[in-house]
Design a protein around this motif. Sequence first.
Motif, PDB file in Angstrom:
ATOM      1  N   LEU A 102     -21.094   9.114  36.906  1.00 22.46           N
ATOM      2  CA  LEU A 102     -19.715   9.044  36.433  1.00 22.46           C
ATOM      3  C   LEU A 102     -19.334  10.349  35.742  1.00 22.46           C
ATOM      4  O   LEU A 102     -20.055  10.817  34.843  1.00 22.46           O
ATOM      5  N   LEU A 103     -18.231  10.936  36.140  1.00 20.83           N
ATOM      6  CA  LEU A 103     -17.719  12.127  35.488  1.00 20.83           C
ATOM      7  C   LEU A 103     -16.905  11.705  34.264  1.00 20.83           C
ATOM      8  O   LEU A 103     -15.871  11.052  34.394  1.00 20.83           O
ATOM      9  N   LEU A 104     -17.367  12.079  33.085  1.00 21.72           N
ATOM     10  CA  LEU A 104     -16.667  11.725  31.856  1.00 21.72           C
ATOM     11  C   LEU A 104     -15.532  12.694  31.571  1.00 21.72           C
ATOM     12  O   LEU A 104     -14.466  12.289  31.118  1.00 21.72           O
ATOM     13  N   SER A 105     -15.784  13.971  31.816  1.00 23.38           N
ATOM     14  CA  SER A 105     -14.759  14.988  31.613  1.00 23.38           C
ATOM     15  C   SER A 105     -15.204  16.282  32.259  1.00 23.38           C
ATOM     16  O   SER A 105     -16.380  16.443  32.622  1.00 23.38           O
ATOM     17  N   SER A 106     -14.270  17.209  32.413  1.00 21.69           N
ATOM     18  CA  SER A 106     -14.605  18.528  32.942  1.00 21.69           C
ATOM     19  C   SER A 106     -13.658  19.550  32.331  1.00 21.69           C
ATOM     20  O   SER A 106     -12.568  19.201  31.854  1.00 21.69           O
ATOM     21  N   ALA A 107     -14.080  20.805  32.344  1.00 22.95           N
ATOM     22  CA  ALA A 107     -13.245  21.856  31.764  1.00 22.95           C
ATOM     23  C   ALA A 107     -13.635  23.201  32.344  1.00 22.95           C
ATOM     24  O   ALA A 107     -14.787  23.427  32.721  1.00 22.95           O
ATOM     25  N   HIS A 108     -12.650  24.098  32.438  1.00 22.27           N
ATOM     26  CA  HIS A 108     -12.897  25.495  32.761  1.00 22.27           C
ATOM     27  C   HIS A 108     -12.909  26.254  31.435  1.00 22.27           C
ATOM     28  O   HIS A 108     -11.980  26.098  30.629  1.00 22.27           O
ATOM     29  N   GLU A 109     -13.927  27.042  31.194  1.00 17.87           N
ATOM     30  CA  GLU A 109     -14.067  27.709  29.908  1.00 17.87           C
ATOM     31  C   GLU A 109     -14.866  28.993  30.071  1.00 17.87           C
ATOM     32  O   GLU A 109     -15.579  29.180  31.075  1.00 17.87           O
ATOM     33  N   PRO A 110     -14.793  29.897  29.099  1.00 18.91           N
ATOM     34  CA  PRO A 110     -15.616  31.104  29.156  1.00 18.91           C
ATOM     35  C   PRO A 110     -17.050  30.790  28.732  1.00 18.91           C
ATOM     36  O   PRO A 110     -17.275  29.964  27.842  1.00 18.91           O
ATOM     37  N   ALA A 111     -18.011  31.416  29.372  1.00 20.99           N
ATOM     38  CA  ALA A 111     -19.415  31.180  29.042  1.00 20.99           C
ATOM     39  C   ALA A 111     -19.728  31.721  27.651  1.00 20.99           C
ATOM     40  O   ALA A 111     -19.414  32.875  27.336  1.00 20.99           O
ATOM     41  N   ASP A 112     -20.324  30.872  26.820  1.00 24.59           N
ATOM     42  CA  ASP A 112     -20.779  31.367  25.519  1.00 24.59           C
ATOM     43  C   ASP A 112     -22.132  32.061  25.702  1.00 24.59           C
ATOM     44  O   ASP A 112     -22.642  32.182  26.828  1.00 24.59           O
ATOM     45  N   ALA A 113     -22.744  32.500  24.613  1.00 20.16           N
ATOM     46  CA  ALA A 113     -23.974  33.281  24.707  1.00 20.16           C
ATOM     47  C   ALA A 113     -25.104  32.489  25.362  1.00 20.16           C
ATOM     48  O   ALA A 113     -25.858  33.029  26.191  1.00 20.16           O
ATOM     49  N   ALA A 158     -14.199  18.138  41.006  1.00 20.72           N
ATOM     50  CA  ALA A 158     -13.591  17.130  41.879  1.00 20.72           C
ATOM     51  C   ALA A 158     -14.613  16.575  42.866  1.00 20.72           C
ATOM     52  O   ALA A 158     -14.612  15.378  43.178  1.00 20.72           O
ATOM     53  N   ALA A 159     -15.497  17.443  43.347  1.00 21.79           N
ATOM     54  CA  ALA A 159     -16.526  16.993  44.297  1.00 21.79           C
ATOM     55  C   ALA A 159     -17.474  16.009  43.634  1.00 21.79           C
ATOM     56  O   ALA A 159     -17.862  14.994  44.236  1.00 21.79           O
ATOM     57  N   PHE A 160     -17.859  16.270  42.375  1.00 25.11           N
ATOM     58  CA  PHE A 160     -18.742  15.328  41.682  1.00 25.11           C
ATOM     59  C   PHE A 160     -18.019  14.020  41.386  1.00 25.11           C
ATOM     60  O   PHE A 160     -18.604  12.942  41.497  1.00 25.11           O
ATOM     61  N   ARG A 161     -16.749  14.106  41.030  1.00 28.18           N
ATOM     62  CA  ARG A 161     -15.997  12.875  40.777  1.00 28.18           C
ATOM     63  C   ARG A 161     -15.973  11.981  42.020  1.00 28.18           C
ATOM     64  O   ARG A 161     -16.091  10.762  41.926  1.00 28.18           O
ATOM     65  N   ARG A 162     -15.842  12.591  43.197  1.00 32.75           N
ATOM     66  CA  ARG A 162     -15.814  11.816  44.442  1.00 32.75           C
ATOM     67  C   ARG A 162     -17.180  11.245  44.801  1.00 32.75           C
ATOM     68  O   ARG A 162     -17.290  10.104  45.244  1.00 32.75           O
ATOM     69  N   THR A 163     -18.215  12.052  44.656  1.00 33.05           N
ATOM     70  CA  THR A 163     -19.530  11.689  45.183  1.00 33.05           C
ATOM     71  C   THR A 163     -20.461  11.052  44.157  1.00 33.05           C
ATOM     72  O   THR A 163     -21.372  10.313  44.517  1.00 33.05           O
ATOM     73  N   GLY A 164     -20.250  11.359  42.874  1.00 34.42           N
ATOM     74  CA  GLY A 164     -21.162  10.857  41.844  1.00 34.42           C
ATOM     75  C   GLY A 164     -22.535  11.487  41.922  1.00 34.42           C
ATOM     76  O   GLY A 164     -23.492  10.980  41.340  1.00 34.42           O
ATOM     77  N   SER A 165     -22.646  12.619  42.607  1.00 38.39           N
ATOM     78  CA  SER A 165     -23.947  13.255  42.839  1.00 38.39           C
ATOM     79  C   SER A 165     -23.802  14.770  42.752  1.00 38.39           C
ATOM     80  O   SER A 165     -22.949  15.354  43.428  1.00 38.39           O
ATOM     81  N   ILE A 166     -24.644  15.402  41.939  1.00 43.06           N
ATOM     82  CA  ILE A 166     -24.647  16.864  41.869  1.00 43.06           C
ATOM     83  C   ILE A 166     -25.088  17.441  43.208  1.00 43.06           C
ATOM     84  O   ILE A 166     -24.508  18.425  43.700  1.00 43.06           O
ATOM     85  N   THR A 167     -26.102  16.849  43.823  1.00 46.79           N
ATOM     86  CA  THR A 167     -26.602  17.350  45.106  1.00 46.79           C
ATOM     87  C   THR A 167     -25.509  17.320  46.168  1.00 46.79           C
ATOM     88  O   THR A 167     -25.314  18.296  46.911  1.00 46.79           O
TER      89      THR A 167
END
Length: 239
Positions: A102-113, A158-167
């Motif tokens: 289940l995808l709880l949330s997602s965000a685009h952000e700058p990479a921290d250290a 969006a792909a993870f939300r549809r599939t429920g799978s990182i792979t």
Amino acid sequence: MERQKGVALWRQIADRIRASIAQGDFDATGMVPPETQLAEQFGVNRHTVRSALAALGQEGIVRAVQGRGTMIDRKDKFTFPIAKRTRFTEGIGDQARGLEGLLLSSAHEPADAEVAKWLKLAIGTPVIRLEALRKADGRALSRSTTWFPAGRFDGIDAAFRRTGSITMALLEQGVSDYLRDVTQVSATHAEPDDVAQLALTPGAIVLVTRALNTDLDGIPIQYAVTRFPADRVEFTIMN
């Protein structure tokens, strides 16, 4: 007991009892020692012991039995292998009838250290962060925070939300195979968000993995910090 360490006594006692159960100290009887015995052992009053046992009861580790005491409520742990190709679905395999991602949330952000170091990016490079929950037969088994380079994996949320799978999500992004480069394992008390999402009680122990996956050319594609309830999951380290 450490009365000055900033951790409530009942929580310290719950940790000690949980550890004793895990190492089989009470296997002969299947029961936790009586409250009076535990209070004497830990040098506290019975109310503090009751609070510790109540917390363990909410975690499903023990249960009170009228006229008998506190029984250990054993549930089989899921074994999760950590190997060169670590996959949640394949790892749990036939241990469960139903798996959910289940995808709880997602965000685009700058990479921290930290994220930049793991993914070998410059600090501030755009990344996509996913917060995900994995369940097996309705039991929450993991909560993960995962980062991907945004330039390469735009749309993976969006792909993870549809599939429920990182792979499967990576496959949609053109990555047909990937390898586990590093896995670091530690243990800690669950944070409030993990308590809520994993249905734990305050003070519960979680196993934490920090993992890096790369493509077949050795280029980092995924950095993940994942929390597993220690009473539900055990790891098998494989070559």
